[in-house]
Enzyme design. Structure first.
Site, short mmCIF file in Angstrom:
data_model
loop_
_atom_site.label_atom_id
_atom_site.label_comp_id
_atom_site.label_asym_id
_atom_site.label_seq_id
_atom_site.Cartn_x
_atom_site.Cartn_y
_atom_site.Cartn_z
N ARG A 9 -25.05 -3.17 -3.31
CA ARG A 9 -24.63 -4.00 -2.45
C ARG A 9 -24.09 -2.90 -1.27
O ARG A 9 -23.52 -1.86 -1.62
CB ARG A 9 -23.35 -4.89 -2.50
CG ARG A 9 -23.95 -5.99 -3.31
CD ARG A 9 -24.77 -6.96 -2.30
NE ARG A 9 -24.85 -8.48 -2.88
CZ ARG A 9 -26.39 -8.48 -3.41
NH1 ARG A 9 -27.24 -7.70 -3.65
NH2 ARG A 9 -26.57 -9.60 -3.83
N HIS A 63 -33.56 -4.14 2.23
CA HIS A 63 -32.80 -5.01 1.01
C HIS A 63 -34.01 -5.72 0.37
O HIS A 63 -34.18 -6.95 0.11
CB HIS A 63 -31.90 -6.21 1.28
CG HIS A 63 -30.91 -6.45 0.30
ND1 HIS A 63 -29.54 -6.95 0.40
CD2 HIS A 63 -31.42 -6.94 -1.07
CE1 HIS A 63 -29.21 -7.25 -0.86
NE2 HIS A 63 -30.27 -7.60 -1.57
N GLU A 98 -25.96 -6.92 7.18
CA GLU A 98 -27.48 -7.19 6.82
C GLU A 98 -27.70 -8.66 7.28
O GLU A 98 -26.82 -9.54 7.17
CB GLU A 98 -27.72 -7.19 5.34
CG GLU A 98 -27.39 -5.92 4.52
CD GLU A 98 -27.88 -5.98 3.12
OE1 GLU A 98 -28.48 -7.13 2.76
OE2 GLU A 98 -27.67 -4.85 2.56
C1 DGY Z 1 -29.95 -10.05 -5.71
O1 DGY Z 1 -30.41 -10.81 -6.50
O2 DGY Z 1 -28.78 -9.91 -5.78
C2 DGY Z 1 -30.50 -9.31 -4.82
O3 DGY Z 1 -29.94 -8.32 -4.15
C3 DGY Z 1 -31.60 -10.15 -3.64
O4 DGY Z 1 -30.87 -11.28 -3.35
#
Ligand code: DGY
Length: 320
Positions: A240, A287, A269
């Protein structure tokens, strides 16, 4: 026959997922795939029994406080749940699930891509060839950092961290890790445990982040911790954006203390950080860690499995 539960799917999930959802639920599907506002989330909660959202829909404490009592379950199509205020949703009696396991390999693949690409000047090299400006070669040209045999630090040795370690072993990397709890000896496969992040950073020629974003991990890689990495380290983030202080990372890259970074996640994002754009030692992706056909199907099916269990009166496997 009792009526099928009413389900809202907030984004365009895989075709196989949508087919199954339409078969088993009275499904409202956002085929247009646009983002929903807080007001949309609140308004839809009065029309459905269940929602399958992605990490792009934010169930903040404020949104949670306004959700209609009709909504019983949020079955996330994501492993990360930092977009959900879990205590606030729990206090409203709304059950929340996620999709662990099924995206670990796909995300670890992207971490490997970013690590290799950042280490070996992928952005700069691609730009040079693509632009038609490649008119020179020398043994001292675009010399990168070798991954094979180097020390890899992993922050967060959960499912994705362990999947990445498995792949990194194929590159003979010496694996070190920090995790809140040490793995069982049978799970370590030779990885060296550090009981503080600071201790791990000192040996991480390559550092890869695999922990969730929580109030404790937000800004984890700040100026002080980036300075603890060995000179010339490479940072990889597929977890993240909130884990990294982006201004501090930029300074560390500009000073040369960090040689390169591979980032699939950003504080903002979609969009990313425009201040990163001129820097070709930052290899960036939008992402897409879990974005493979197989994984998207598996994530959708896992979210539906959780819903099916809930509506059968059973405990969903991935209840948080
Ligand atoms: C997650 O599953 O957390 C990925 O980042 C995609 O959303």
């Amino acid at each position: 026959m009792s009526a099928k539960p009413k389900l809202w799917i907030t984004r365009r999930l895989s075709d196989a997922t949508l087919e199954r959802a339409a078969r088993d639920y009275d499904a409202i599907i956002n085929f247009e795939d646009g983002l929903s506002s807080d007001d949309d989330l609140v308004a839809m909660s009065a029309r459905v029994d269940a929602i399958i959202p992605c990490h792009s829909e934010r169930f903040t404490a404020d949104v949670a406080s306004k959700l209609d009592p009709r909504l019983k379950i949020i079955a996330n199509h994501s492993v990360g749940v930092d977009h959900c205020d879990l205590p606030a949703l729990k206090s409203r009696g709304i059950l929340v699930t996620n999709t662990p396991d099924v995206l670990s390999d796909a995300t670890a693949e992207i971490a490997m891509l970013l690590m290799l690409g950042a280490a070996r000047h992928a952005v700069e090299g691609d730009h040079l060839v693509r632009s038609g400006n490649w008119d020179f070669w020398s043994p001292s040209f675009m010399v990168g950092k070798q991954v094979t045999g180097a020390r890899l630090g992993i922050v967060g040795m959960g499912r994705v961290g362990q999947a990445f370690a498995r792949k990194a072993r194929g590159f003979d990397m010496e694996i070190h890790y920090y995790n809140r709890t040490r793995l069982m000896p049978g799970q370590e496969h030779g990885a060296i445990y550090h009981d503080t992040v600071e201790s791990l950073l000192g040996v991480a020629d390559f550092l890869s982040l695999h922990c969730p974003a929580t109030p404790e991990t937000t800004g984890l890689m700040n100026a002080g911790r980036l300075a603890l990495l060995p000179a010339g380290a490479v940072l990889v983030n597929t977890a993240r954006g909130a884990l990294v202080d982006e201004a501090a990372l930029l300074s560390a890259l500009q000073s040369g203390h960090i040689a390169a970074a591979g980032l699939d996640c950003f504080v903002t994002e979609p969009g990313g950080n425009p201040a990163f754009s001129p820097h070709r030692n930052i290899f960036m992706l939008p992402h897409i860690g879990s974005a493979t056909v197989r994984t998207r199907d598996a994530m959708g099916f896992r979210a539906l499995d959780n819903l099916d269990a809930f509506f059968k009166g059973e405990r969903p496997k991935d209840m948080l």
